[in-house]
Design a protein around this motif. Structure first.
Motif, PDB file in Angstrom:
ATOM      1  N   GLY A   1      -5.680  -1.595  -7.422  1.00 54.01           N
ATOM      2  CA  GLY A   1      -6.760  -0.632  -7.537  1.00 54.01           C
ATOM      3  C   GLY A   1      -7.408  -0.326  -6.207  1.00 54.01           C
ATOM      4  O   GLY A   1      -6.917  -0.681  -5.129  1.00 54.01           O
ATOM      5  N   ASP A   2      -8.568   0.323  -6.249  1.00 53.75           N
ATOM      6  CA  ASP A   2      -9.304   0.704  -5.044  1.00 53.75           C
ATOM      7  C   ASP A   2     -10.231  -0.437  -4.669  1.00 53.75           C
ATOM      8  O   ASP A   2     -11.194  -0.735  -5.375  1.00 53.75           O
ATOM      9  N   LEU A   3      -9.933  -1.059  -3.523  1.00 51.89           N
ATOM     10  CA  LEU A   3     -10.732  -2.199  -3.071  1.00 51.89           C
ATOM     11  C   LEU A   3     -11.951  -1.756  -2.270  1.00 51.89           C
ATOM     12  O   LEU A   3     -12.734  -2.603  -1.825  1.00 51.89           O
TER      13      LEU A   3
ATOM     14  N   VAL B   1     -10.034   6.333   9.321  1.00 46.65           N
ATOM     15  CA  VAL B   1      -8.991   5.338   9.631  1.00 46.65           C
ATOM     16  C   VAL B   1      -9.651   4.039  10.104  1.00 46.65           C
ATOM     17  O   VAL B   1     -10.773   4.077  10.634  1.00 46.65           O
ATOM     18  N   PRO B   2      -8.956   2.921   9.890  1.00 47.47           N
ATOM     19  CA  PRO B   2      -7.667   2.784   9.206  1.00 47.47           C
ATOM     20  C   PRO B   2      -7.835   2.884   7.698  1.00 47.47           C
ATOM     21  O   PRO B   2      -8.901   2.634   7.151  1.00 47.47           O
ATOM     22  N   ASP B   3      -6.751   3.254   7.051  1.00 46.39           N
ATOM     23  CA  ASP B   3      -6.755   3.416   5.601  1.00 46.39           C
ATOM     24  C   ASP B   3      -5.375   2.984   5.107  1.00 46.39           C
ATOM     25  O   ASP B   3      -4.355   3.406   5.655  1.00 46.39           O
ATOM     26  N   ILE B   4      -5.346   2.151   4.088  1.00 44.56           N
ATOM     27  CA  ILE B   4      -4.075   1.659   3.559  1.00 44.56           C
ATOM     28  C   ILE B   4      -3.929   2.093   2.107  1.00 44.56           C
ATOM     29  O   ILE B   4      -4.850   1.949   1.298  1.00 44.56           O
TER      30      ILE B   4
ATOM     31  N   LEU C   1      -2.563   0.149  -4.732  1.00 45.13           N
ATOM     32  CA  LEU C   1      -3.691  -0.506  -4.054  1.00 45.13           C
ATOM     33  C   LEU C   1      -4.171   0.414  -2.948  1.00 45.13           C
ATOM     34  O   LEU C   1      -3.366   1.013  -2.238  1.00 45.13           O
ATOM     35  N   HIS C   2      -5.498   0.516  -2.791  1.00 46.48           N
ATOM     36  CA  HIS C   2      -6.083   1.384  -1.765  1.00 46.48           C
ATOM     37  C   HIS C   2      -7.269   0.650  -1.141  1.00 46.48           C
ATOM     38  O   HIS C   2      -8.150   0.156  -1.840  1.00 46.48           O
TER      39      HIS C   2
END
Length: 400
Positions: A208-210, A174-177, A187-188
């Motif tokens: 997408g995965d940033l 964490v944190p994780d969005i 979006l991740h």
């Protein structure tokens, strides 16, 4: 107890008419006791050893404890607004709308958490997700900590305790969005907790995965689902099965009847008066209100009930050797009492001796057939049922 259709009862059940209903009313409790007892006794005696936990063991205290844990998880997995934390608004994410999930933990620190709560306040498109309570912490204590941090924040943000979301999106820090839309990740990003920054990225068309764009920390809370699985796996089900078997006989309430002191025959009149008109499915009236009907005029009883105290060997011997007047009648053995110490073993021995299933006498059957003493035999004689009470002799043998 539940009953199911027995092959020998098909003859009764094929009459789809009010008369059949009257007959059914007379014998329903008997069939119910019979079939439920058969299900319970035969399942235990034949399939318990080495098999999976049977369905009737669902009410053992450990299973109840597990269910309570799951229920507790379910209740606390709802938005805290549903738990009276504030407004009753629910987060978006339905009908194609994106849902911005921010996975958080108390490991972020209370100052950071309070800031996240304030920024998420009033936003229906944001869901703050915890994984569970901290180790050794009860859920009510976790709720207390959250209430303390939420004090003064109005409206309260949407907060859930949902380990399934952590598992689904493989959140390990964490944190994780995760921005979810149509059950897919749009979006991740990890290491970011700023919702305003997130809004800017979405406005700029980022998808997408940033990756990881900031500091991340461990999750302080336990995975509540894994904890429930661990507790369930730790249960010794074989021991609980044995305990459940023992509890059944210890808690069983028997329909104890006094021993017959003399031979006596009593007639039971099944005649009833219809309280209202009874009609067939096609609307034709079969019985009018106030009409007196004897079900035995329409259909024979077809059974011979042997009622006895299974704790008294002499009664068992008498019943074993007694024959019914109607040789075609189906014999049904009903025990008014069974040994409590070795109930299942005693039942198995008894059924072997009688070469037939044995069922417990129920209150409704006792009342319906006006049973007063045991041993007793109930069978049809003419248009009535007769209860034969028989005195057990000092040296009981086959009756003449």
């Amino acid at each position: 107890m539940r009953c199911f259709e027995h092959p020998s009862q098909k003859r009764l059940l094929r009459f789809i008419s009010p008369i059949a209903c009257l007959i059914s009313f007379m014998v329903t409790d008997l069939v119910t006791a019979e079939e439920a007892w058969l299900t319970r006794s035969q399942q235990l005696l034949n399939t318990l050893q080495g098999q999976a936990k049977p369905a009737w063991l669902e009410n053992n205290p450990h299973q109840l404890e597990a269910r309570q844990q799951v229920l507790e998880l379910f209740n606390t997995s709802k938005p805290l607004t549903d738990l009276k934390f504030g407004t009753e608004q629910s987060p978006m994410g339905k009908n194609g709308q994106p849902l911005k999930m921010l996975f958080i933990s108390f490991s972020l620190g209370e100052t950071t958490l309070k800031g996240i709560f304030e920024e998420a306040s009033g936003r229906d498109d944001v869901l703050l997700v915890f994984r569970g309570p901290k180790p050794s912490q009860k859920l009510p204590a976790l709720m207390g900590d959250l209430k303390r941090l939420l004090k003064g924040i109005d409206p309260v943000p949407n907060i859930v305790i949902d380990p399934t979301r952590f598992q689904r999106w493989s959140v390990a820090s964490v944190p994780d969005i995760v921005v979810e839309q149509d059950r897919k990740s749009r979006l991740h990003v990890r290491g970011v907790s700023s919702l305003s920054w997130l809004d800017e990225q979405i406005k700029a068309g980022k998808q997408g995965d940033l990756g990881t764009l900031g500091d991340v920390g461990e999750i302080a809370e336990i995975d509540l689902l894994e904890e429930i699985k661990r507790r369930m796996a730790a249960i010794d089900w074989k021991q609980k099965q044995q305990q459940a078997i023992a509890r059944f006989w210890a808690q069983q309430k028997f329909e104890d009847l006094p021993t017959a002191q003399a031979d006596r025959d009593r007639s039971v009149d099944l005649t009833i008066t219809a309280p209202r008109d009874l009609s067939a499915p096609n609307g034709q009236r079969i019985i009018r209100a106030g009409q007196t009907v004897n079900p035995l005029d329409k259909m024979p009883f077809g059974l011979c009930l042997m009622v006895f105290d299974a704790t008294v060997p002499a009664q068992v011997e008498l019943i074993q050797h007694h024959s019914c007047q109607d040789k075609k009648a189906r014999v049904l053995y009903l025990a008014s009492s069974m040994p409590r110490q070795d109930g299942w073993d005693s039942l198995k021995r008894l059924e072997t001796t009688l070469q037939a299933p044995v069922y417990l006498l129920t209150p409704d059957v006792r009342i319906r057939f006006q049973l007063q003493h045991v041993p007793a035999i109930v069978e049809q004689v003419g248009k009535h049922l007769v209860v034969h009470e028989r005195k057990v002799r000092a040296s009981q043998g086959a009756p003449s």
